[in-house]
Write a protein that holds these residues in place. Structure first.
Motif, PDB file in Angstrom:
ATOM      1  N   ALA A  87       0.824  -1.204   0.000  1.00 44.50           N
ATOM      2  CA  ALA A  87       0.000   0.000   0.000  1.00 44.50           C
ATOM      3  C   ALA A  87       0.864   1.263   0.000  1.00 44.50           C
ATOM      4  O   ALA A  87       0.595   2.210  -0.749  1.00 44.50           O
ATOM      5  CB  ALA A  87      -0.926  -0.008   1.220  1.00 44.50           C
ATOM      6  N   VAL A  88       1.904   1.279   0.818  1.00 46.69           N
ATOM      7  CA  VAL A  88       2.781   2.446   0.853  1.00 46.69           C
ATOM      8  C   VAL A  88       3.467   2.627  -0.498  1.00 46.69           C
ATOM      9  O   VAL A  88       3.617   3.761  -0.989  1.00 46.69           O
ATOM     10  CB  VAL A  88       3.808   2.312   1.992  1.00 46.69           C
ATOM     11  N   THR A  89       3.868   1.534  -1.121  1.00 52.05           N
ATOM     12  CA  THR A  89       4.507   1.621  -2.437  1.00 52.05           C
ATOM     13  C   THR A  89       3.569   2.250  -3.451  1.00 52.05           C
ATOM     14  O   THR A  89       3.954   3.167  -4.193  1.00 52.05           O
ATOM     15  CB  THR A  89       4.948   0.224  -2.905  1.00 52.05           C
ATOM     16  N   VAL A  90       2.319   1.773  -3.503  1.00 47.43           N
ATOM     17  CA  VAL A  90       1.349   2.342  -4.451  1.00 47.43           C
ATOM     18  C   VAL A  90       1.069   3.804  -4.115  1.00 47.43           C
ATOM     19  O   VAL A  90       0.916   4.644  -5.018  1.00 47.43           O
ATOM     20  CB  VAL A  90       0.053   1.512  -4.463  1.00 47.43           C
ATOM     21  N   ASP A  91       1.022   4.140  -2.831  1.00 42.58           N
ATOM     22  CA  ASP A  91       0.783   5.537  -2.465  1.00 42.58           C
ATOM     23  C   ASP A  91       1.908   6.422  -2.985  1.00 42.58           C
ATOM     24  O   ASP A  91       1.660   7.549  -3.437  1.00 42.58           O
ATOM     25  CB  ASP A  91       0.638   5.656  -0.946  1.00 42.58           C
ATOM     26  N   HIS A  92       3.139   5.926  -2.955  1.00 45.31           N
ATOM     27  CA  HIS A  92       4.257   6.722  -3.469  1.00 45.31           C
ATOM     28  C   HIS A  92       4.244   6.785  -4.985  1.00 45.31           C
ATOM     29  O   HIS A  92       4.443   7.874  -5.564  1.00 45.31           O
ATOM     30  CB  HIS A  92       5.580   6.153  -2.953  1.00 45.31           C
ATOM     31  N   GLN A 165      -0.817  11.515   4.872  1.00 45.86           N
ATOM     32  CA  GLN A 165      -0.576  11.444   6.305  1.00 45.86           C
ATOM     33  C   GLN A 165      -1.878  11.552   7.096  1.00 45.86           C
ATOM     34  O   GLN A 165      -2.735  12.345   6.753  1.00 45.86           O
ATOM     35  CB  GLN A 165       0.379  12.563   6.709  1.00 45.86           C
ATOM     36  N   PRO A 166      -2.035  10.752   8.146  1.00 42.37           N
ATOM     37  CA  PRO A 166      -1.041   9.793   8.655  1.00 42.37           C
ATOM     38  C   PRO A 166      -0.962   8.506   7.827  1.00 42.37           C
ATOM     39  O   PRO A 166      -0.006   7.768   7.944  1.00 42.37           O
ATOM     40  CB  PRO A 166      -1.547   9.500  10.062  1.00 42.37           C
ATOM     41  N   HIS A 167      -1.989   8.244   7.000  1.00 47.43           N
ATOM     42  CA  HIS A 167      -1.984   7.057   6.141  1.00 47.43           C
ATOM     43  C   HIS A 167      -3.098   7.218   5.112  1.00 47.43           C
ATOM     44  O   HIS A 167      -3.995   8.059   5.268  1.00 47.43           O
ATOM     45  CB  HIS A 167      -2.197   5.780   6.967  1.00 47.43           C
ATOM     46  N   PRO A 168      -3.085   6.445   4.034  1.00 51.03           N
ATOM     47  CA  PRO A 168      -4.194   6.497   3.079  1.00 51.03           C
ATOM     48  C   PRO A 168      -5.513   6.168   3.774  1.00 51.03           C
ATOM     49  O   PRO A 168      -5.536   5.426   4.765  1.00 51.03           O
ATOM     50  CB  PRO A 168      -3.825   5.419   2.050  1.00 51.03           C
ATOM     51  N   PRO A 169      -6.613   6.713   3.271  1.00 59.33           N
ATOM     52  CA  PRO A 169      -7.915   6.390   3.862  1.00 59.33           C
ATOM     53  C   PRO A 169      -8.152   4.880   3.880  1.00 59.33           C
ATOM     54  O   PRO A 169      -7.924   4.194   2.879  1.00 59.33           O
ATOM     55  CB  PRO A 169      -8.916   7.085   2.934  1.00 59.33           C
ATOM     56  N   ILE A 170      -8.582   4.371   5.026  1.00 58.83           N
ATOM     57  CA  ILE A 170      -8.855   2.941   5.172  1.00 58.83           C
ATOM     58  C   ILE A 170     -10.350   2.706   4.995  1.00 58.83           C
ATOM     59  O   ILE A 170     -11.162   3.210   5.767  1.00 58.83           O
ATOM     60  CB  ILE A 170      -8.374   2.418   6.534  1.00 58.83           C
ATOM     61  N   TRP A 171     -10.686   1.987   3.950  1.00 62.57           N
ATOM     62  CA  TRP A 171     -12.067   1.599   3.671  1.00 62.57           C
ATOM     63  C   TRP A 171     -12.281   0.193   4.227  1.00 62.57           C
ATOM     64  O   TRP A 171     -11.401  -0.667   4.118  1.00 62.57           O
ATOM     65  CB  TRP A 171     -12.334   1.551   2.176  1.00 62.57           C
ATOM     66  N   VAL A 172     -13.452  -0.039   4.777  1.00 62.32           N
ATOM     67  CA  VAL A 172     -13.826  -1.384   5.196  1.00 62.32           C
ATOM     68  C   VAL A 172     -15.117  -1.758   4.477  1.00 62.32           C
ATOM     69  O   VAL A 172     -16.149  -1.108   4.645  1.00 62.32           O
ATOM     70  CB  VAL A 172     -14.019  -1.481   6.722  1.00 62.32           C
ATOM     71  N   GLY A 173     -15.026  -2.809   3.652  1.00 60.34           N
ATOM     72  CA  GLY A 173     -16.211  -3.348   3.009  1.00 60.34           C
ATOM     73  C   GLY A 173     -16.907  -4.287   3.969  1.00 60.34           C
ATOM     74  O   GLY A 173     -16.312  -5.272   4.420  1.00 60.34           O
TER      75      GLY A 173
END
Length: 276
Positions: A87-92, A165-173
Motif C-alpha cells: 500500500a505504501v509503495t502504491v501511495d508513493h 498522512q497519517p496514512h491512506p484512507p482505510i475503507w472497510v467493506g
C-alpha cells in the motif's frame, strides 16, 4: 458525490484495463477501482485475471489524477505487514492517490484452489480487525509491536511513510450487522456497504450505533456503495439520489455488461446530474 469507475478486470488484459482507466480519468471520474481476486469471477474461469495490487502500481504510474483502490482486498490473501508495504509503495508511485480498502474475504472456492486457508467467518472478522491495526501501526510508527490472536509485530519499522498522512484512507467493506459492520464502526475511515437502498439504510443505522458505542462520531465515517448502470437511467438516478440523501458521498460505478456504449452514455447523460 464522488464517482469512481470499477474497471472490472475479469477476462481483460493490460491494454484494455489501461484504456478503461484513462477513459475514467478523462471523463472526470474521481477514482479507478479493480478487484482483488486471482481468477475471473464471471464468464470463462480460465480467462485472464491480472493481480490487483501489482495492477494498482501499474495504473498509478500510467495515470495522473484519479484515486486508486481495490474493491476490496481480502485480509486472508496476504499478511497485513506485506499489504502495508504494498500500500505504501502504491501511495508513493501514485503521488498520494491510494484508497486502502479491505474486507474479511468471501470466496471459499478461490481459497481452496490456491491453497489459501479460509477460516470460519468469525476468525476472518478477527483477522480483518487485527489486520487493520497492523496496517495502521506499520504506516505510522517505528519500532511497532502488536500481539494479536492471528498477527503479530515485533519491534517492526517500515519506511518510507505514506505520502498521505497519517496514512491512506482505510475503507472497510462490510455487510454483516453482527461482525463486520461493527469492525467498520471501530476502524474505518470509509464504510463501503452493498445491497438495496433499504438494506443500506438499515445497515447505516447499525454502523451509527456501533460507532457511538466505540466513542466515535458516526459522521466521521464516510459512506460509499456501488452503482449498477444496467438499469434504466431513472432507476440509476433514483438509487444514487436516495444514497446521497442518506449521507453516502462516494459511489463506485460498476462496468456495465452492455459495454462501452453504455458507460459513454452514462458519462454524457447521467454523470453531470450526480457530480454537481
Amino acid at each position: 458525490m464522488r464517482l469512481g469507475l470499477d474497471v472490472s478486470q475479469h477476462q481483460l488484459e493490460w491494454p484494455e484495463i489501461l484504456r478503461r482507466a484513462r477513459f475514467a480519468e478523462e471523463a472526470g471520474f474521481d477514482g479507478v477501482w479493480v478487484f482483488d481476486h486471482f481468477k475471473a469471477l464471471y464468464a470463462d474461469p480460465k480467462g485472464p485475471c491480472l493481480e490487483g495490487w501489482t495492477l494498482l502500481a501499474a495504473l498509478a504510474a500510467a495515470t495522473q489524477r484519479v484515486r486508486l483502490g481495490t474493491l476490496v482486498t481480502g485480509m486472508t490473501y496476504r499478511f497485513p505487514s506485506i499489504l502495508a508495504a504494498e500500500a505504501v509503495t502504491v501511495d508513493h508511485v501514485s503521488g498520494g492517490r491510494l484508497e486502502l480498502a479491505v474486507g474479511a474475504a468471501w470466496n471459499r472456492d478461490e481459497h481452496r484452489e490456491l491453497g489459501i486457508p479460509f477460516p470460519p467467518i468469525r476468525e476472518r472478522a478477527e483477522r480483518l480487525e487485527e489486520g487493520i491495526q497492523v496496517l495502521r501501526l506499520l504506516m505510522t510508527a517505528d519500532d511497532a509491536s502488536f500481539e494479536g490472536r492471528h498477527y503479530r509485530l515485533d519491534h517492526a519499522t517500515y519506511r518510507p511513510r505514506p505520502v498521505q498522512q497519517p496514512h491512506p484512507p482505510i475503507w472497510v467493506g462490510a455487510g454483516g450487522e453482527r461482525l463486520t459492520i461493527p469492525i467498520a464502526a471501530r476502524q474505518a475511515d470509509v464504510w463501503h456497504g452493498f445491497g438495496s437502498v433499504e438494506a443500506l439504510r438499515r445497515r447505516a443505522r447499525v454502523l451509527d450505533e456501533y460507532a457511538e458505542g466505540a466513542g466515535r462520531d458516526p459522521a466521521s465515517i464516510a459512506r460509499a456503495s456501488s452503482l449498477s448502470i444496467s438499469e434504466s437511467w431513472d432507476e440509476v438516478l433514483a438509487r444514487a439520489e436516495a444514497l446521497r440523501e442518506m449521507g453516502f458521498s462516494a459511489l463506485e460505478v460498476s462496468w456495465p455488461s452492455e459495454g462501452w456504449g453504455r458507460i459513454e452514455e452514462f458519462v454524457q447523460k447521467v454523470m453531470p446530474e450526480l457530480v454537481t
